[in-house]
Design a protein around this motif. Structure first.
Motif, PDB file in Angstrom:
ATOM      1  N   SER A   1      17.366  67.484  28.457  1.00 13.42           N
ATOM      2  CA  SER A   1      17.533  68.665  27.079  1.00 13.42           C
ATOM      3  C   SER A   1      18.293  69.826  27.800  1.00 13.42           C
ATOM      4  O   SER A   1      17.785  69.869  28.310  1.00 13.42           O
ATOM      5  CB  SER A   1      16.891  68.181  25.755  1.00 13.42           C
ATOM      6  N   GLU A   2      18.945  70.332  26.762  1.00  8.45           N
ATOM      7  CA  GLU A   2      19.259  71.034  27.308  1.00  8.45           C
ATOM      8  C   GLU A   2      18.527  72.471  26.965  1.00  8.45           C
ATOM      9  O   GLU A   2      18.172  73.246  28.351  1.00  8.45           O
ATOM     10  CB  GLU A   2      20.432  72.379  25.931  1.00  8.45           C
ATOM     11  N   THR A   3      17.587  72.541  25.825  1.00  8.20           N
ATOM     12  CA  THR A   3      16.069  73.215  26.074  1.00  8.20           C
ATOM     13  C   THR A   3      15.306  73.258  27.290  1.00  8.20           C
ATOM     14  O   THR A   3      15.023  73.872  27.837  1.00  8.20           O
ATOM     15  CB  THR A   3      15.602  73.068  24.813  1.00  8.20           C
ATOM     16  N   ALA A   4      15.409  71.967  27.922  1.00 10.48           N
ATOM     17  CA  ALA A   4      14.569  71.679  28.606  1.00 10.48           C
ATOM     18  C   ALA A   4      14.656  72.068  30.531  1.00 10.48           C
ATOM     19  O   ALA A   4      14.286  72.190  31.449  1.00 10.48           O
ATOM     20  CB  ALA A   4      13.975  70.202  28.756  1.00 10.48           C
ATOM     21  N   SER A   5      16.077  71.797  30.409  1.00  9.26           N
ATOM     22  CA  SER A   5      17.182  72.726  31.345  1.00  9.26           C
ATOM     23  C   SER A   5      17.253  73.721  31.549  1.00  9.26           C
ATOM     24  O   SER A   5      18.059  74.648  32.084  1.00  9.26           O
ATOM     25  CB  SER A   5      18.084  71.963  31.704  1.00  9.26           C
ATOM     26  N   SER A   6      16.884  74.809  30.634  1.00 13.49           N
ATOM     27  CA  SER A   6      17.029  76.386  31.036  1.00 13.49           C
ATOM     28  C   SER A   6      16.072  76.662  31.862  1.00 13.49           C
ATOM     29  O   SER A   6      14.751  76.060  32.555  1.00 13.49           O
ATOM     30  CB  SER A   6      16.618  76.970  29.734  1.00 13.49           C
ATOM     31  N   GLU A   7      16.497  77.651  32.720  1.00 12.87           N
ATOM     32  CA  GLU A   7      16.358  78.032  33.526  1.00 12.87           C
ATOM     33  C   GLU A   7      14.568  78.978  33.306  1.00 12.87           C
ATOM     34  O   GLU A   7      13.668  78.769  34.506  1.00 12.87           O
ATOM     35  CB  GLU A   7      16.885  79.190  34.263  1.00 12.87           C
ATOM     36  N   ASN A   8      14.078  79.015  32.989  1.00 10.82           N
ATOM     37  CA  ASN A   8      12.216  79.276  31.888  1.00 10.82           C
ATOM     38  C   ASN A   8      12.380  78.204  31.801  1.00 10.82           C
ATOM     39  O   ASN A   8      11.227  78.544  32.247  1.00 10.82           O
ATOM     40  CB  ASN A   8      12.808  80.214  30.870  1.00 10.82           C
ATOM     41  N   ASN A   9      12.631  77.058  31.671  1.00  6.08           N
ATOM     42  CA  ASN A   9      11.554  76.088  31.563  1.00  6.08           C
ATOM     43  C   ASN A   9      11.814  74.830  32.472  1.00  6.08           C
ATOM     44  O   ASN A   9      11.270  75.029  33.218  1.00  6.08           O
ATOM     45  CB  ASN A   9      12.410  75.341  30.239  1.00  6.08           C
ATOM     46  N   TYR A  10      12.633  73.520  33.090  1.00  4.64           N
ATOM     47  CA  TYR A  10      12.196  72.730  33.472  1.00  4.64           C
ATOM     48  C   TYR A  10      13.390  72.726  34.275  1.00  4.64           C
ATOM     49  O   TYR A  10      13.377  71.925  35.144  1.00  4.64           O
ATOM     50  CB  TYR A  10      11.803  71.616  33.152  1.00  4.64           C
ATOM     51  N   ALA A  11      14.445  74.100  35.104  1.00  7.46           N
ATOM     52  CA  ALA A  11      15.257  73.872  35.669  1.00  7.46           C
ATOM     53  C   ALA A  11      15.469  73.238  37.217  1.00  7.46           C
ATOM     54  O   ALA A  11      16.138  72.721  37.864  1.00  7.46           O
ATOM     55  CB  ALA A  11      16.589  75.156  35.614  1.00  7.46           C
ATOM     56  N   ASN A  12      13.887  73.655  37.523  1.00  9.03           N
ATOM     57  CA  ASN A  12      13.556  73.041  39.112  1.00  9.03           C
ATOM     58  C   ASN A  12      13.452  71.917  39.290  1.00  9.03           C
ATOM     59  O   ASN A  12      12.452  71.500  40.504  1.00  9.03           O
ATOM     60  CB  ASN A  12      12.785  73.980  39.511  1.00  9.03           C
ATOM     61  N   LEU A  13      13.118  70.960  38.947  1.00  8.57           N
ATOM     62  CA  LEU A  13      12.397  69.881  38.585  1.00  8.57           C
ATOM     63  C   LEU A  13      14.020  68.817  38.881  1.00  8.57           C
ATOM     64  O   LEU A  13      15.670  69.429  38.593  1.00  8.57           O
ATOM     65  CB  LEU A  13      12.773  68.267  37.296  1.00  8.57           C
ATOM     66  N   PRO A  14      13.766  68.411  40.159  1.00 12.73           N
ATOM     67  CA  PRO A  14      15.033  67.209  40.527  1.00 12.73           C
ATOM     68  C   PRO A  14      15.295  66.872  39.755  1.00 12.73           C
ATOM     69  O   PRO A  14      15.821  65.929  38.175  1.00 12.73           O
ATOM     70  CB  PRO A  14      13.370  66.587  41.765  1.00 12.73           C
ATOM     71  N   SER A  15      17.014  66.215  40.086  1.00 14.70           N
ATOM     72  CA  SER A  15      17.596  65.813  39.726  1.00 14.70           C
ATOM     73  C   SER A  15      17.822  64.086  39.796  1.00 14.70           C
ATOM     74  O   SER A  15      18.130  63.862  39.208  1.00 14.70           O
ATOM     75  CB  SER A  15      19.363  65.443  39.907  1.00 14.70           C
ATOM     76  N   SER A  16      17.389  63.912  40.382  1.00 10.81           N
ATOM     77  CA  SER A  16      16.988  62.558  40.341  1.00 10.81           C
ATOM     78  C   SER A  16      15.552  61.745  41.194  1.00 10.81           C
ATOM     79  O   SER A  16      14.699  63.079  42.277  1.00 10.81           O
ATOM     80  CB  SER A  16      18.385  60.934  41.428  1.00 10.81           C
ATOM     81  N   ILE A  17      14.506  60.537  40.873  1.00  7.99           N
ATOM     82  CA  ILE A  17      13.465  60.780  41.910  1.00  7.99           C
ATOM     83  C   ILE A  17      13.503  59.020  42.306  1.00  7.99           C
ATOM     84  O   ILE A  17      14.169  58.818  41.842  1.00  7.99           O
ATOM     85  CB  ILE A  17      11.790  61.041  41.266  1.00  7.99           C
ATOM     86  N   GLU A  18      12.233  58.579  43.346  1.00  3.82           N
ATOM     87  CA  GLU A  18      12.882  57.585  43.346  1.00  3.82           C
ATOM     88  C   GLU A  18      11.039  56.445  42.912  1.00  3.82           C
ATOM     89  O   GLU A  18      10.381  56.991  42.977  1.00  3.82           O
ATOM     90  CB  GLU A  18      12.340  57.494  44.864  1.00  3.82           C
ATOM     91  N   LEU A  19      11.621  55.954  42.063  1.00  3.71           N
ATOM     92  CA  LEU A  19      10.757  54.774  41.123  1.00  3.71           C
ATOM     93  C   LEU A  19      10.096  54.067  42.137  1.00  3.71           C
ATOM     94  O   LEU A  19      10.808  53.394  42.927  1.00  3.71           O
ATOM     95  CB  LEU A  19      11.625  53.918  40.180  1.00  3.71           C
ATOM     96  N   PRO A  20       9.041  53.850  41.840  1.00 10.88           N
ATOM     97  CA  PRO A  20       8.139  52.616  42.188  1.00 10.88           C
ATOM     98  C   PRO A  20       8.658  51.717  41.878  1.00 10.88           C
ATOM     99  O   PRO A  20       9.505  50.967  41.011  1.00 10.88           O
ATOM    100  CB  PRO A  20       6.842  52.927  41.684  1.00 10.88           C
ATOM    101  N   ASP A  21       9.198  50.005  43.232  1.00  9.97           N
ATOM    102  CA  ASP A  21       9.618  49.440  42.617  1.00  9.97           C
ATOM    103  C   ASP A  21       8.871  48.115  41.701  1.00  9.97           C
ATOM    104  O   ASP A  21       9.504  47.790  40.769  1.00  9.97           O
ATOM    105  CB  ASP A  21       8.863  47.993  44.124  1.00  9.97           C
ATOM    106  N   PHE A  22       7.932  48.326  41.676  1.00  9.83           N
ATOM    107  CA  PHE A  22       7.066  47.775  40.294  1.00  9.83           C
ATOM    108  C   PHE A  22       6.987  48.186  38.833  1.00  9.83           C
ATOM    109  O   PHE A  22       7.122  47.795  37.852  1.00  9.83           O
ATOM    110  CB  PHE A  22       5.318  47.695  40.314  1.00  9.83           C
TER     111      PHE A  22
END
Length: 90
Positions: free
Chosen positions: A56-77
């Motif tokens: 979300s816009e709030t979560a992606s702000s610099e002081n929050n979670y902007a450093n999370l990756p843009s994608s992840i590799e999901l387990p097959d299950f």
């Protein structure tokens, strides 16, 4: 997603909530850090079946979670069907 391996801060998160007929199987779950679990449950973090993360816009702000990756590799299950359901209906 975060690389944390401290077991007492990791939680099992339902992809499709039990109240919407989501089951208690590993296909319907993600192992998330407790704060990331809260982001996911509050729809401030969305995970597409492709593994792309949408904040979300709030979560992606610099002081929050902007450093999370843009994608992840999901387990097959992990059920891509349940992730798709969550995007469409939750």
């Amino acid at each position: 997603m975060t690389g944390v391996s401290i077991e007492n801060v990791l939680e099992a998160a339902h992809i499709k909530p039990v109240e919407y007929r989501g089951d208690d199987t590993h296909h319907n779950g993600l192992c998330l850090r407790s704060d990331i679990h809260q982001l996911f449950d509050s729809n401030n973090l969305r995970i597409l079946p492709s593994g792309e993360l949408i904040l979300s816009e709030t979560a992606s702000s610099e002081n929050n979670y902007a450093n999370l990756p843009s994608s992840i590799e999901l387990p097959d299950f992990v059920s891509r069907e349940f992730l798709d359901w969550r995007i469409k209906y939750y």
